[in-house]
Enzyme design. Structure first.
Site, short mmCIF file in Angstrom:
data_model
loop_
_atom_site.label_atom_id
_atom_site.label_comp_id
_atom_site.label_asym_id
_atom_site.label_seq_id
_atom_site.Cartn_x
_atom_site.Cartn_y
_atom_site.Cartn_z
N CYS A 130 0.84 -1.56 0.01
CA CYS A 130 -0.03 0.55 0.06
C CYS A 130 0.42 1.45 -0.05
CB CYS A 130 -0.61 -0.24 1.64
SG CYS A 130 -2.09 1.60 1.29
N CYS B 265 -1.38 1.84 -3.01
CA CYS B 265 -2.32 2.78 -3.18
C CYS B 265 -1.75 4.46 -2.82
CB CYS B 265 -3.85 2.59 -1.70
SG CYS B 265 -3.35 0.93 -1.51
N LYS C 95 0.29 5.49 -6.25
CA LYS C 95 -1.18 5.04 -7.32
C LYS C 95 -1.41 6.08 -7.29
CE LYS C 95 -4.73 4.47 -6.46
NZ LYS C 95 -5.46 2.89 -6.17
N GLU D 153 -7.39 1.77 -13.48
CA GLU D 153 -6.46 3.09 -12.79
C GLU D 153 -5.87 3.12 -13.55
OE1 GLU D 153 -5.74 1.92 -8.92
OE2 GLU D 153 -7.83 2.05 -8.00
N HIS E 269 -27.69 20.97 -1.37
CA HIS E 269 -28.09 21.63 -3.21
C HIS E 269 -26.99 23.13 -3.44
CE1 HIS E 269 -29.73 22.06 -6.65
NE2 HIS E 269 -30.09 23.18 -6.26
N GLU F 278 -26.77 14.47 -4.19
CA GLU F 278 -28.18 15.01 -3.61
C GLU F 278 -29.40 13.94 -3.90
OE1 GLU F 278 -30.28 18.67 -4.62
OE2 GLU F 278 -28.14 19.02 -6.00
#
Ligand code: NDP
Length: 451
Positions: free
Chosen positions: A42, A47, A50, A181, A434, A439
């Site tokens: 990781c 992760c 990346k 990815e 909003h 939403e």
């Protein structure tokens, strides 16, 4: 019988380091061995680097947006060596943090490869032998390279971060998390990206509508995605590699990148010799407490090939310490794990896909796909998707799937509601924020279909 330690951990990735530290905090005597860099997949080759590359790759699209919003900006060129230098410095810093955390926790560390000699003994590549009441295997996994002629010429994900130069063109092979990815990252950094995936649609196992939209957006973003296509062989030629595909055509790329899955790092650990059972993929077989067939030996993280995600390995580490060092047996909860794929746009997902849910019970599907305000104003055609899979009987939200910029951030919050067992009506009771994209998750009134 007395032992040198209460716990010996093999592997200093996210899971191993967490288990070592938290066990040490209970007063246990803990040691750890790591043959490579502290931080594991990781932090060092997954992760973290990346995600930093994702950030780097998003600037060209943001600059196009900025122009549409009235700014005079030009992307100029991407300086890979400069970025890579900063990236490596950051990884060095994080590795230092991991080492310091272990030291401050009182964990004894060995920069060495470990191998099991028996149920309580570890042999180190330094020649030392150490005994422990419990041994935890947290050795992680490694990229898998398919066997085909010329496969040795291709890169795997570990190689990407250290490239001397960015290629002008690349073929990405695979259709999973890493392939998708990196196809998006490299495209964003200015590389001409072709992607071969052997199946009918990328991201197998994810919600079909969500993966369909990501695939469309990746193609729209300039990735030459070839579905139903695989690689047969690679031959080196001046300035690149010629790849023969399953359709018989031959194309030249400067680099080829296999993102064709990962394999647990169980080779050479002596696991089977001491009685630990391995599965078909080489993974350590464990029960719900992460205990192997040898009662003193446990395993967590990618080496067990359960759910191969960093936060899951960390939870498995915490449950292991709770069980073994706090006298509170705690099975690992692998249910309803939210996850994100950092494609462009991202997918955030938790719970069942529509297809999986329909196999189990009657469901209502609430779904909307639209052009978000920010991109629409900039004249871009990019679409987002918000989707809820709802049980007709219990009204519970069984799954939520978001395709949108920042979907990883959004799904973390939705994950809380879904894990709590929220119903569609609970979602409806929440007032919308909003104007936002998300939403829609609380304003979808009518199912688009029932099944
Ligand atoms: P995945 O298992 O997700 O994907 C592997 C891909 O390679 C699939 O598309 C598979 O096709 C294809 N493939 C496998 N073998 C071959 C072959 N011989 N020839 C051609 N294609 C092949 O693995 P990844 O390496 O992408 O990722 C490993 C794991 O790491 C993920 O499952 C995830 O758990 C974790 N991860 C998580 C991330 C995140 O949280 N954002 C990011 C990166 C990784 P098929 O579908 O047909 O089997």
């Amino acid at each position: 019988m007395t032992f040198d330690y209460d716990l010996f951990v093999i592997g200093a990735g996210s899971g191993g380091v967490r288990a070592a530290r938290v066990a040490a905090a209970t007063g246990a005597r803990v040691a750890l061995a790591e043959e490579s860099r502290y931080g594991g997949t990781c932090v060092i080759r997954g992760c973290v680097p990346k995600k930093l590359m994702v950030y780097a790759s998003e600037f060209p699209a943001e600059m196009q947006n900025a122009q549409a919003y009235g700014w005079t900006v030009h992307a100029g060129g991407f300086d890979w060596p400069a970025f890579r230098g900063t990236l490596n410095a950051e990884l060095d810093r994080l590795e230092g943090v991991y080492r310091t955390m272990l030291k401050n926790s009182g964990v004894v560390t060995h920069d060495a490869r470990a191998r099991l000699a028996d149920a309580h003994t570890v042999e180190l590549s330094t020649g030392e032998r150490v005994t422990a009441k419990h041994i935890l295997i947290a050795a992680g996994g490694a990229p898998l390279r398919p066997e085909l002629p010329g496969a040795e010429h291709a890169l795997v994900s570990d190689d990407i971060f250290g490239l001397e130069t960015l290629p002008r063109s690349i073929l990405v092979v695979g259709g999973g998390y890493i392939a998708c990815e990196f196809a998006c990252i490299l495209k964003g950094l200015g590389v001409a990206v072709t992607q071969y995936y052997r199946g009918a649609q990328i991201l197998r196992g994810f919600d079909e509508e969500a993966r369909g939209l990501v695939s469309e957006e990746m193609i729209e973003g300039g990735i030459d995605l070839k579905l139903g296509t695989n690689i047969l062989k690679i031959a080196e030629e001046s300035g690149g590699f010629v790849v023969k595909s399953t359709h018989g055509d031959e194309k030249k790329f400067e680099q080829v990148f296999f993102a064709t899955g990962r394999r647990p790092n169980t080779g050479g650990l002596g696991l089977e010799d001491v009685g630990v059972h391995l599965g078909r993929n080489g993974q350590v077989e464990v029960n719900e407490y992460s205990q192997t067939a040898v009662p003193s030996i446990y395993a967590i993280g990618d080496v067990t090939d359960r759910v191969n995600l960093t936060p899951v390995a960390i939870r498995e580490a915490m449950a292991f310490v709770e069980t073994v060092f706090k006298g509170n047996p705690k099975p690992v909860d692998h249910d309803l794990i939210p996850t994100a794929i950092f494609t462009q746009p991202e997918i955030g997902t938790v719970g069942l896909s529509e297809e999986a849910a329909r196999e189990i019970e009657p469901v209502e599907i609430y779904c909307t796909s639209f052009r978000p305000m920010k991109e629409a104003f900039a004249g871009r055609t990019a679409r987002v998707l918000m989707k809820l899979v709802v049980s007709r009987e219990t009204r519970k939200v069984l799954g939520c799937h978001i395709v949108a910029p920042g979907a990883g951030e959004l799904i973390q919050m939705v994950g809380i509601a879904v894990k709590m067992g929220a119903t569609k009506e609970d979602f409806d009771r929440v007032c919308a924020v909003h104007p936002t994209m998300s939403e829609e998750l609380v304003t979808m009134k009518t199912p688009v279909r029932t099944a």
